[in-house]
Design an enzyme around this catalytic site. Structure first.
Site, PDB file in Angstrom:
ATOM      1  N   ASN A  37       0.812  -1.221   0.000  1.00 31.92           N
ATOM      2  CA  ASN A  37       0.000   0.000   0.000  1.00 31.92           C
ATOM      3  C   ASN A  37       0.846   1.272   0.000  1.00 31.92           C
ATOM      4  O   ASN A  37       1.679   1.477   0.883  1.00 31.92           O
ATOM      5  CB  ASN A  37      -0.901  -0.029   1.248  1.00 31.92           C
ATOM      6  CG  ASN A  37      -2.112   0.860   1.110  1.00 31.92           C
ATOM      7  OD1 ASN A  37      -2.385   1.403   0.040  1.00 31.92           O
ATOM      8  ND2 ASN A  37      -2.850   1.001   2.207  1.00 31.92           N
ATOM      9  N   HIS A 122     -14.717  -4.698  10.832  1.00 31.87           N
ATOM     10  CA  HIS A 122     -14.527  -3.402  11.491  1.00 31.87           C
ATOM     11  C   HIS A 122     -15.861  -2.734  11.776  1.00 31.87           C
ATOM     12  O   HIS A 122     -16.758  -2.743  10.931  1.00 31.87           O
ATOM     13  CB  HIS A 122     -13.755  -2.449  10.579  1.00 31.87           C
ATOM     14  CG  HIS A 122     -12.365  -2.889  10.263  1.00 31.87           C
ATOM     15  ND1 HIS A 122     -11.466  -2.077   9.637  1.00 31.87           N
ATOM     16  CD2 HIS A 122     -11.710  -4.058  10.503  1.00 31.87           C
ATOM     17  CE1 HIS A 122     -10.311  -2.718   9.490  1.00 31.87           C
ATOM     18  NE2 HIS A 122     -10.441  -3.929  10.003  1.00 31.87           N
ATOM     19  N   ARG A 147     -13.922  -5.434  15.401  1.00 30.52           N
ATOM     20  CA  ARG A 147     -12.927  -4.443  15.790  1.00 30.52           C
ATOM     21  C   ARG A 147     -13.616  -3.090  15.911  1.00 30.52           C
ATOM     22  O   ARG A 147     -14.275  -2.653  14.968  1.00 30.52           O
ATOM     23  CB  ARG A 147     -11.829  -4.374  14.719  1.00 30.52           C
ATOM     24  CG  ARG A 147     -10.702  -3.449  15.093  1.00 30.52           C
ATOM     25  CD  ARG A 147      -9.720  -3.285  13.958  1.00 30.52           C
ATOM     26  NE  ARG A 147     -10.008  -2.084  13.198  1.00 30.52           N
ATOM     27  CZ  ARG A 147      -9.124  -1.464  12.412  1.00 30.52           C
ATOM     28  NH1 ARG A 147      -7.908  -1.965  12.272  1.00 30.52           N
ATOM     29  NH2 ARG A 147      -9.445  -0.386  11.742  1.00 30.52           N
ATOM     30  N   TYR A 159      -7.778   7.372  13.398  1.00 35.36           N
ATOM     31  CA  TYR A 159      -7.487   6.156  12.645  1.00 35.36           C
ATOM     32  C   TYR A 159      -8.701   5.222  12.579  1.00 35.36           C
ATOM     33  O   TYR A 159      -9.339   4.949  13.589  1.00 35.36           O
ATOM     34  CB  TYR A 159      -6.309   5.392  13.273  1.00 35.36           C
ATOM     35  CG  TYR A 159      -6.194   4.052  12.622  1.00 35.36           C
ATOM     36  CD1 TYR A 159      -5.720   3.961  11.320  1.00 35.36           C
ATOM     37  CD2 TYR A 159      -6.650   2.904  13.243  1.00 35.36           C
ATOM     38  CE1 TYR A 159      -5.694   2.756  10.665  1.00 35.36           C
ATOM     39  CE2 TYR A 159      -6.622   1.683  12.594  1.00 35.36           C
ATOM     40  CZ  TYR A 159      -6.142   1.618  11.299  1.00 35.36           C
ATOM     41  OH  TYR A 159      -6.140   0.426  10.640  1.00 35.36           O
ATOM     42  N   ASP A 210      -7.569  -1.549  17.538  1.00 35.52           N
ATOM     43  CA  ASP A 210      -6.268  -1.288  16.908  1.00 35.52           C
ATOM     44  C   ASP A 210      -5.761   0.081  17.358  1.00 35.52           C
ATOM     45  O   ASP A 210      -6.383   1.102  17.067  1.00 35.52           O
ATOM     46  CB  ASP A 210      -6.446  -1.319  15.377  1.00 35.52           C
ATOM     47  CG  ASP A 210      -5.125  -1.318  14.623  1.00 35.52           C
ATOM     48  OD1 ASP A 210      -4.082  -1.066  15.261  1.00 35.52           O
ATOM     49  OD2 ASP A 210      -5.146  -1.561  13.399  1.00 35.52           O
ATOM     50  N   HIS A 212      -2.858   1.269  16.452  1.00 26.76           N
ATOM     51  CA  HIS A 212      -2.094   1.760  15.304  1.00 26.76           C
ATOM     52  C   HIS A 212      -0.792   2.446  15.702  1.00 26.76           C
ATOM     53  O   HIS A 212      -0.482   3.548  15.233  1.00 26.76           O
ATOM     54  CB  HIS A 212      -2.964   2.665  14.420  1.00 26.76           C
ATOM     55  CG  HIS A 212      -2.861   2.302  12.978  1.00 26.76           C
ATOM     56  ND1 HIS A 212      -2.238   3.089  12.057  1.00 26.76           N
ATOM     57  CD2 HIS A 212      -3.271   1.200  12.320  1.00 26.76           C
ATOM     58  CE1 HIS A 212      -2.279   2.488  10.876  1.00 26.76           C
ATOM     59  NE2 HIS A 212      -2.899   1.340  11.010  1.00 26.76           N
ATOM     60  N   GLU A 236      -4.315  -4.255  19.510  1.00 21.63           N
ATOM     61  CA  GLU A 236      -3.380  -4.429  18.390  1.00 21.63           C
ATOM     62  C   GLU A 236      -2.405  -3.266  18.263  1.00 21.63           C
ATOM     63  O   GLU A 236      -2.792  -2.108  18.437  1.00 21.63           O
ATOM     64  CB  GLU A 236      -4.218  -4.547  17.114  1.00 21.63           C
ATOM     65  CG  GLU A 236      -3.416  -4.612  15.842  1.00 21.63           C
ATOM     66  CD  GLU A 236      -4.327  -4.601  14.612  1.00 21.63           C
ATOM     67  OE1 GLU A 236      -5.520  -4.955  14.715  1.00 21.63           O
ATOM     68  OE2 GLU A 236      -3.832  -4.221  13.534  1.00 21.63           O
ATOM     69  N   GLU A 262       1.434  -6.606  11.529  1.00 21.97           N
ATOM     70  CA  GLU A 262       1.023  -6.427  10.131  1.00 21.97           C
ATOM     71  C   GLU A 262       2.117  -5.775   9.286  1.00 21.97           C
ATOM     72  O   GLU A 262       2.141  -5.963   8.079  1.00 21.97           O
ATOM     73  CB  GLU A 262      -0.298  -5.641  10.032  1.00 21.97           C
ATOM     74  CG  GLU A 262      -0.194  -4.204  10.494  1.00 21.97           C
ATOM     75  CD  GLU A 262      -1.531  -3.463  10.471  1.00 21.97           C
ATOM     76  OE1 GLU A 262      -2.532  -4.050  10.902  1.00 21.97           O
ATOM     77  OE2 GLU A 262      -1.548  -2.317  10.030  1.00 21.97           O
ATOM     78  N   ARG A 283       0.324 -11.132  13.510  1.00 19.78           N
ATOM     79  CA  ARG A 283      -0.539 -10.688  12.400  1.00 19.78           C
ATOM     80  C   ARG A 283       0.155 -10.661  11.037  1.00 19.78           C
ATOM     81  O   ARG A 283      -0.457 -10.336  10.029  1.00 19.78           O
ATOM     82  CB  ARG A 283      -1.060  -9.273  12.711  1.00 19.78           C
ATOM     83  CG  ARG A 283      -2.123  -9.323  13.755  1.00 19.78           C
ATOM     84  CD  ARG A 283      -2.687  -7.982  14.119  1.00 19.78           C
ATOM     85  NE  ARG A 283      -3.044  -7.093  13.029  1.00 19.78           N
ATOM     86  CZ  ARG A 283      -4.055  -7.260  12.177  1.00 19.78           C
ATOM     87  NH1 ARG A 283      -4.819  -8.338  12.280  1.00 19.78           N
ATOM     88  NH2 ARG A 283      -4.307  -6.374  11.234  1.00 19.78           N
ATOM     89  N   HIS A 312      -3.497 -10.077   9.079  1.00 20.65           N
ATOM     90  CA  HIS A 312      -3.926  -8.797   8.530  1.00 20.65           C
ATOM     91  C   HIS A 312      -4.802  -9.066   7.307  1.00 20.65           C
ATOM     92  O   HIS A 312      -4.471  -9.895   6.474  1.00 20.65           O
ATOM     93  CB  HIS A 312      -2.649  -8.055   8.121  1.00 20.65           C
ATOM     94  CG  HIS A 312      -2.817  -6.652   7.684  1.00 20.65           C
ATOM     95  ND1 HIS A 312      -1.874  -6.021   6.914  1.00 20.65           N
ATOM     96  CD2 HIS A 312      -3.786  -5.742   7.905  1.00 20.65           C
ATOM     97  CE1 HIS A 312      -2.249  -4.772   6.688  1.00 20.65           C
ATOM     98  NE2 HIS A 312      -3.404  -4.578   7.283  1.00 20.65           N
ATOM     99  N   ASP A 316      -6.336  -3.245   1.456  1.00 17.20           N
ATOM    100  CA  ASP A 316      -5.151  -3.117   0.600  1.00 17.20           C
ATOM    101  C   ASP A 316      -4.453  -4.454   0.374  1.00 17.20           C
ATOM    102  O   ASP A 316      -3.481  -4.531  -0.376  1.00 17.20           O
ATOM    103  CB  ASP A 316      -4.180  -2.071   1.165  1.00 17.20           C
ATOM    104  CG  ASP A 316      -3.877  -2.246   2.634  1.00 17.20           C
ATOM    105  OD1 ASP A 316      -4.771  -2.011   3.464  1.00 17.20           O
ATOM    106  OD2 ASP A 316      -2.744  -2.617   2.959  1.00 17.20           O
ATOM    107  N   GLU A 339      -8.642 -11.289   9.863  1.00 16.64           N
ATOM    108  CA  GLU A 339      -9.291  -9.998   9.641  1.00 16.64           C
ATOM    109  C   GLU A 339      -9.998  -9.996   8.292  1.00 16.64           C
ATOM    110  O   GLU A 339      -9.498 -10.560   7.320  1.00 16.64           O
ATOM    111  CB  GLU A 339      -8.247  -8.874   9.664  1.00 16.64           C
ATOM    112  CG  GLU A 339      -8.832  -7.483   9.429  1.00 16.64           C
ATOM    113  CD  GLU A 339      -7.774  -6.371   9.479  1.00 16.64           C
ATOM    114  OE1 GLU A 339      -6.565  -6.673   9.447  1.00 16.64           O
ATOM    115  OE2 GLU A 339      -8.187  -5.198   9.552  1.00 16.64           O
ATOM    116  N   TRP A 402       1.746   7.077  12.418  1.00 14.79           N
ATOM    117  CA  TRP A 402       0.367   6.936  11.908  1.00 14.79           C
ATOM    118  C   TRP A 402      -0.128   5.531  12.162  1.00 14.79           C
ATOM    119  O   TRP A 402       0.559   4.561  11.972  1.00 14.79           O
ATOM    120  CB  TRP A 402       0.287   7.231  10.410  1.00 14.79           C
ATOM    121  CG  TRP A 402      -1.125   7.103   9.968  1.00 14.79           C
ATOM    122  CD1 TRP A 402      -2.164   7.938  10.234  1.00 14.79           C
ATOM    123  CD2 TRP A 402      -1.696   6.008   9.229  1.00 14.79           C
ATOM    124  NE1 TRP A 402      -3.341   7.456   9.708  1.00 14.79           N
ATOM    125  CE2 TRP A 402      -3.072   6.269   9.100  1.00 14.79           C
ATOM    126  CE3 TRP A 402      -1.158   4.826   8.691  1.00 14.79           C
ATOM    127  CZ2 TRP A 402      -3.958   5.383   8.435  1.00 14.79           C
ATOM    128  CZ3 TRP A 402      -1.996   3.963   8.042  1.00 14.79           C
ATOM    129  CH2 TRP A 402      -3.399   4.244   7.902  1.00 14.79           C
TER     130      TRP A 402
END
Ligand code: CS2
Ligand code: MG
Length: 402
Positions: A37, A122, A147, A159, A210, A212, A236, A262, A283, A312, A316, A339, A402
């Protein structure tokens, strides 16, 4: 038997996907996902300029030797670009082998270890009410694991939360957009979100979250502790994992299960996390970690330490990766969860597939190979469009994770 062609196909039916199609002199072909991605073209070049020329003429049956040739032979090992390119070759070769054996891929791996594959989806909302609505909708579709991500009061974009009515897509602009982050506001709010979700939906549903990579270890420890009463399936990516040691601190403070990986691309990225039992779920998935041949090594190693898989599966990762992952999930003894972030109808049309969803669970299908194909004519109608993942800044302007 010989490889006579290996073609890299780039398509953007709503988002970019890179696919490798390997054809043999016997007419059998296999496909592998090569999507990284926001860095798609780097993998395209890695494949077209370096790996494909050395692949033509080789015997596609020698999956292991080809893997070792490109891994050891590169001199510059590992890294997301190289391991994604290698994964695409590996998955395409497994697809070919399974088609030659006239078997669904999971049979070659050792046969199924379960009847159906537990999957989480999600539920995202810009505020608490819309998040509760999203959880309700996911439950109605039959999901038993969800999630939960929620907009944070005082933070403009968080996020996992979609812009407007569109479904959430992380690569949201040509060049990276900027999002804001406040750890204080996030930490103060998230436990309230999970309290509200448990109050509304009870204990009979798996909840995941998550982070992130946005916290420091001591902050992650605090969050894990405060979420304990709500019994999460996992928390996560609580911290960036370049420093595997940092998980020791989190682990000392909380019994909330931890999932990581991931963004990893090799067993060496998670060796300490696994052997020191610092995580519960790994993951790292097929497309970003060298394919089935390498992820199988990670999963076997993890099984020695009671660490289970939790691949994961964001949008993407193309349907080709999803198909291969589901065959793996069907077989792998230490399976945890998969996921699932649904692809659009347009994406599914470009990648016709045998896997099926039924009330929160997947099955990979019985088609020989991994069961996913690419409609090249349709793919050609959707040209590549650069799209970048966002960056994060703290309220004072500092660049953050991020
Ligand atoms: C995420 C992803 O699915 C997840 O858990 O962390 O949405 C991630 O942001 C994207 O896959 C990035 O490419
Ligand atoms: Mg994630």
């Amino acid at each position: 038997m010989k490889i006579v062609d290996a073609k890299v196909i780039v398509t953007c039916p709503g988002r970019n996907f890179v696919t490798l199609k390997i054809t043999t002199d016997q007419g059998i072909y296999g496909i592998g996902d090569a999507t990284l991605n926001g860095r798609e073209k780097a993998v395209v070049s890695y494949l077209e300029d370096y790996l494909v020329p050395a692949l033509i003429g080789r015997d596609p049956q020698q999956i292991e030797d080809i893997w070792q040739f490109f891994y050891r032979g590169a001199y510059w090992r590992r890294g997301p670009v190289g391991m994604t390119a290698l994964a695409a070759i590996d998955v395409a070769l497994w697809d070919i082998k399974a088609k030659m054996a006239n078997m669904p891929l999971y049979q070659l791996l050792g046969g199924k270890s379960r009847e159906r594959i537990l999957t989480y989806t999600h539920a995202n909302g810009k505020d608490l009410d819309s998040t509760l609505d999203a959880v309700r909708k996911a439950k109605e579709k039959g999901y038993q694991a969800i999630r939960v991500q929620c907009g944070i009061p005082g933070i403009e974009k968080t996020y996992g939360v979609a812009k407007g009515e569109k479904s959430y897509e992380p690569a949201d602009s040509d060049l990276p957009s900027t999002e804001m982050w406040s750890t204080e506001k996030y930490l103060n709010f998230i436990p309230e979100v999970f309290a509200a979700v448990r109050k509304e939906f009870g204990r009979d549903i798996h909840l995941l979250h998550d982070v992130h990579h946005r916290l420091t270890p001591i902050e992650a420890a605090r969050l894990g502790k405060e979420l304990e009463p709500f019994h999460l399936f996992w928390m996560e990516d609580a911290v960036p994992a370049e420093n595997q040691e940092s998980f020791k601190l989190i682990r000392q403070h909380t019994t909330t299960p931890l999932a990581v990986g991931e963004v990893f691309n090799s067993i060496h990225d998670c060796r300490e996390l696994i052997q020191n039992q610092l995580i519960d779920y790994i993951r790292t998935t097929i497309v970003h970690a060298g394919g089935i041949s390498h992820v199988r090594r990670i999963a076997d190693f993890a099984s020695l330490f009671n660490v289970r898989t939790g691949f994961h599966g964001a949008t993407d990762l193309s349907p080709v990766c999803m198909g291969a992952a589901l065959h793996f999930d069907y077989w792998v003894p230490n399976f945890g969860i998969q996921e699932h972030m649904a692809h659009s109808a347009q994406m599914d049309e470009v990648f016709p597939h045998a896997y099926q969803f039924e009330r929160g669970f997947f099955t990979p299908g019985e088609t020989p190979g991994h069961g996913v194909d690419i409609d090249e004519k349709l793919a050609a109608k959707y040209p590549y469009k650069r799209a970048s993942l966002p960056v994060n800044r703290l309220e004072d302007g500092t660049l953050w994770h991020w």
